[in-house]
Design a protein around this motif. Structure first.
Motif, PDB file in Angstrom:
ATOM      1  N   GLU A  40       4.243 -64.069 -14.320  1.00 55.07           N
ATOM      2  CA  GLU A  40       4.229 -65.439 -13.798  1.00 55.07           C
ATOM      3  C   GLU A  40       3.484 -66.442 -14.676  1.00 55.07           C
ATOM      4  OE1 GLU A  40       5.943 -66.139 -11.252  1.00 55.07           O
ATOM      5  OE2 GLU A  40       6.224 -64.240 -10.214  1.00 55.07           O
ATOM      6  N   CYS A  41       2.561 -65.982 -15.458  1.00 52.75           N
ATOM      7  CA  CYS A  41       1.663 -66.931 -16.120  1.00 52.75           C
ATOM      8  C   CYS A  41       1.640 -66.804 -17.641  1.00 52.75           C
ATOM      9  CB  CYS A  41       0.224 -66.746 -15.629  1.00 52.75           C
ATOM     10  SG  CYS A  41       0.067 -66.296 -13.889  1.00 52.75           S
ATOM     11  N   GLN A  43       3.724 -66.500 -20.042  1.00 53.11           N
ATOM     12  CA  GLN A  43       4.612 -67.232 -20.951  1.00 53.11           C
ATOM     13  C   GLN A  43       4.011 -68.574 -21.322  1.00 53.11           C
ATOM     14  OE1 GLN A  43       5.149 -66.684 -17.742  1.00 53.11           O
ATOM     15  NE2 GLN A  43       6.654 -68.030 -16.807  1.00 53.11           N
ATOM     16  N   CYS A  44       3.163 -69.128 -20.472  1.00 50.49           N
ATOM     17  CA  CYS A  44       2.509 -70.396 -20.812  1.00 50.49           C
ATOM     18  C   CYS A  44       1.049 -70.209 -21.219  1.00 50.49           C
ATOM     19  CB  CYS A  44       2.569 -71.357 -19.627  1.00 50.49           C
ATOM     20  SG  CYS A  44       4.222 -72.009 -19.335  1.00 50.49           S
ATOM     21  N   LEU A  66      -7.050 -69.294 -20.052  1.00 53.63           N
ATOM     22  CA  LEU A  66      -7.599 -68.947 -18.740  1.00 53.63           C
ATOM     23  C   LEU A  66      -8.744 -67.948 -18.858  1.00 53.63           C
ATOM     24  CD1 LEU A  66      -4.346 -68.689 -16.561  1.00 53.63           C
ATOM     25  CD2 LEU A  66      -5.851 -70.653 -16.904  1.00 53.63           C
ATOM     26  N   ARG A  72     -16.270 -72.646 -18.548  1.00 52.31           N
ATOM     27  CA  ARG A  72     -16.158 -74.070 -18.249  1.00 52.31           C
ATOM     28  C   ARG A  72     -16.722 -74.410 -16.880  1.00 52.31           C
ATOM     29  NH1 ARG A  72     -11.140 -73.117 -20.932  1.00 52.31           N
ATOM     30  NH2 ARG A  72      -9.860 -73.028 -19.064  1.00 52.31           N
ATOM     31  N   ASP A  94      -2.543 -84.057 -15.148  1.00 48.35           N
ATOM     32  CA  ASP A  94      -1.327 -84.784 -15.465  1.00 48.35           C
ATOM     33  C   ASP A  94      -0.245 -84.359 -14.473  1.00 48.35           C
ATOM     34  OD1 ASP A  94       1.073 -85.665 -16.378  1.00 48.35           O
ATOM     35  OD2 ASP A  94       0.803 -84.969 -18.444  1.00 48.35           O
ATOM     36  N   ALA A  98       3.664 -79.061 -16.793  1.00 48.58           N
ATOM     37  CA  ALA A  98       4.648 -78.031 -16.460  1.00 48.58           C
ATOM     38  C   ALA A  98       4.102 -76.947 -15.532  1.00 48.58           C
ATOM     39  CB  ALA A  98       5.142 -77.372 -17.748  1.00 48.58           C
ATOM     40  N   PRO A 100       3.630 -74.794 -12.711  1.00 52.94           N
ATOM     41  CA  PRO A 100       4.400 -74.737 -11.464  1.00 52.94           C
ATOM     42  C   PRO A 100       3.491 -74.715 -10.237  1.00 52.94           C
ATOM     43  CG  PRO A 100       4.891 -72.861 -12.927  1.00 52.94           C
ATOM     44  CD  PRO A 100       3.664 -73.529 -13.450  1.00 52.94           C
ATOM     45  N   LEU A 132      -7.707 -62.018 -13.408  1.00 51.33           N
ATOM     46  CA  LEU A 132      -8.186 -63.171 -14.170  1.00 51.33           C
ATOM     47  C   LEU A 132      -9.704 -63.133 -14.315  1.00 51.33           C
ATOM     48  CD1 LEU A 132      -6.098 -66.278 -13.013  1.00 51.33           C
ATOM     49  CD2 LEU A 132      -6.068 -65.124 -15.222  1.00 51.33           C
TER      50      LEU A 132
HETATM   51  C1  HEC Z   1       5.475 -73.338 -17.261  1.00 52.40           C
HETATM   52  C2  HEC Z   1       4.162 -73.163 -17.819  1.00 52.40           C
HETATM   53  C3  HEC Z   1       3.046 -72.619 -16.906  1.00 52.40           C
HETATM   54  C4  HEC Z   1       3.069 -71.488 -16.124  1.00 52.40           C
HETATM   55  C5  HEC Z   1       4.203 -70.499 -15.922  1.00 52.40           C
HETATM   56  C6  HEC Z   1       1.746 -71.390 -15.511  1.00 52.40           C
HETATM   57  N1  HEC Z   1       0.959 -72.446 -15.924  1.00 52.40           N
HETATM   58 FE1  HEC Z   1      -0.976 -72.778 -15.406  1.00 52.40          FE
HETATM   59  N2  HEC Z   1      -0.970 -74.537 -16.430  1.00 52.40           N
HETATM   60  C7  HEC Z   1       0.090 -75.014 -17.176  1.00 52.40           C
HETATM   61  C8  HEC Z   1      -0.268 -76.337 -17.698  1.00 52.40           C
HETATM   62  C9  HEC Z   1       0.645 -77.219 -18.552  1.00 52.40           C
HETATM   63  C10 HEC Z   1      -1.576 -76.607 -17.235  1.00 52.40           C
HETATM   64  C11 HEC Z   1      -2.407 -77.882 -17.456  1.00 52.40           C
HETATM   65  C12 HEC Z   1      -2.151 -78.710 -16.211  1.00 52.40           C
HETATM   66  C13 HEC Z   1      -3.089 -79.820 -15.983  1.00 52.40           C
HETATM   67  O1  HEC Z   1      -4.281 -79.667 -16.197  1.00 52.40           O
HETATM   68  O2  HEC Z   1      -2.591 -80.844 -15.476  1.00 52.40           O
HETATM   69  C14 HEC Z   1      -1.982 -75.453 -16.452  1.00 52.40           C
HETATM   70  C15 HEC Z   1      -3.224 -75.340 -15.830  1.00 52.40           C
HETATM   71  C16 HEC Z   1      -3.667 -74.229 -15.156  1.00 52.40           C
HETATM   72  C17 HEC Z   1      -4.999 -74.071 -14.599  1.00 52.40           C
HETATM   73  C18 HEC Z   1      -6.124 -75.074 -14.680  1.00 52.40           C
HETATM   74  C19 HEC Z   1      -7.012 -74.641 -15.828  1.00 52.40           C
HETATM   75  C20 HEC Z   1      -8.190 -75.542 -16.075  1.00 52.40           C
HETATM   76  O3  HEC Z   1      -9.074 -75.135 -16.836  1.00 52.40           O
HETATM   77  O4  HEC Z   1      -8.227 -76.647 -15.524  1.00 52.40           O
HETATM   78  C21 HEC Z   1      -5.048 -72.848 -14.024  1.00 52.40           C
HETATM   79  C22 HEC Z   1      -6.230 -72.212 -13.320  1.00 52.40           C
HETATM   80  C23 HEC Z   1      -3.738 -72.238 -14.206  1.00 52.40           C
HETATM   81  N3  HEC Z   1      -2.919 -73.096 -14.896  1.00 52.40           N
HETATM   82  C24 HEC Z   1      -3.411 -70.979 -13.764  1.00 52.40           C
HETATM   83  C25 HEC Z   1      -2.129 -70.442 -13.821  1.00 52.40           C
HETATM   84  C26 HEC Z   1      -1.764 -69.161 -13.263  1.00 52.40           C
HETATM   85  C27 HEC Z   1      -2.741 -68.203 -12.581  1.00 52.40           C
HETATM   86  C28 HEC Z   1      -0.429 -69.010 -13.484  1.00 52.40           C
HETATM   87  C29 HEC Z   1       0.451 -67.877 -13.015  1.00 52.40           C
HETATM   88  C30 HEC Z   1       0.409 -67.574 -11.615  1.00 52.40           C
HETATM   89  C31 HEC Z   1       0.037 -70.165 -14.218  1.00 52.40           C
HETATM   90  N4  HEC Z   1      -1.028 -71.017 -14.403  1.00 52.40           N
HETATM   91  C32 HEC Z   1       1.348 -70.363 -14.668  1.00 52.40           C
HETATM   92  C33 HEC Z   1       1.299 -74.378 -17.393  1.00 52.40           C
HETATM   93  C34 HEC Z   1       1.724 -73.213 -16.761  1.00 52.40           C
END
Ligand code: HEC
Length: 137
Positions: A40-41, A43-44, A66, A72, A94, A98, A100, A132
């Motif tokens: 889930e996570c 790929q990004c 992460l 932080r 923002d 992207a 989700p 995590l």
């Molecule tokens: C399609 C790409 C994508 C996927 C898939 C994704 N993320 Fe993210 N994630 C992002 C982006 C882009 C940001 C920055 C968003 C923002 O701060 O507005 C982000 C921000 C975050 C943050 C905030 C981090 C911070 O320091 O502020 C966390 C926590 C996070 N994601 C956890 C996850 C987890 C856990 C998963 C899987 C369950 C996941 N993300 C899946 C793109 C993705």
């Protein structure tokens, strides 16, 4: 004592399935959490949470790493923040980023026990949070 091979095989299978069902050991939890993360996570956010996974290229907002979440956050893993952020309960930096909202898209396809209709199974989600937490640098 001589045990017929078929009985031996059945006993082995029973023991194996008992293991997978009562896996409360941290290692198993992390493995399941890692599976959720990988599907889930990663790929990004990168294969090991280091940020910059393949799908992050070309995204307007780069997915942060992460593994530095604790750093932080004054050294404490922000479990509640991550939970809420992932579920789309917190405002993003923002709004067009992207990341989700998993409350709507669901984590269902990695759940061994179903979780139809995008239902997020609490146990799997907790495992992912455990994972995590375990990879914080
Ligand atoms: C399609 C790409 C994508 C996927 C898939 C994704 N993320 Fe993210 N994630 C992002 C982006 C882009 C940001 C920055 C968003 C923002 O701060 O507005 C982000 C921000 C975050 C943050 C905030 C981090 C911070 O320091 O502020 C966390 C926590 C996070 N994601 C956890 C996850 C987890 C856990 C998963 C899987 C369950 C996941 N993300 C899946 C793109 C993705």
């Amino acid at each position: 004592m001589h045990v017929p091979p078929i009985l031996f095989a059945i006993a082995c299978a029973a023991m194996l399935s008992a293991c997978t069902q009562t896996s409360n050991a941290d290692g198993d939890t992390n493995k399941r959490g890692q599976l959720v993360y990988a599907k889930e996570c990663s790929q990004c956010h990168g294969a090991s949470g280091e940020g910059g996974g393949p799908a992050s290229l070309g995204l307007g907002v780069a997915p942060p790493d992460l593994i530095g979440l604790s750093q932080r956050n004054d050294g404490a893993f922000p479990r509640e923040f991550v939970r809420r952020f992932v579920m789309g309960l917190l405002e993003k930096d923002d709004p067009d980023s992207a990341m989700p909202e998993f409350a709507s898209v669901g984590l269902q396809h990695v759940y061994p026990n179903g979780g139809a209709d995008g239902e997020v199974l609490e146990a799997d989600f907790e495992d992912m949070l455990d994972y995590l937490e375990s990879i914080q640098e």
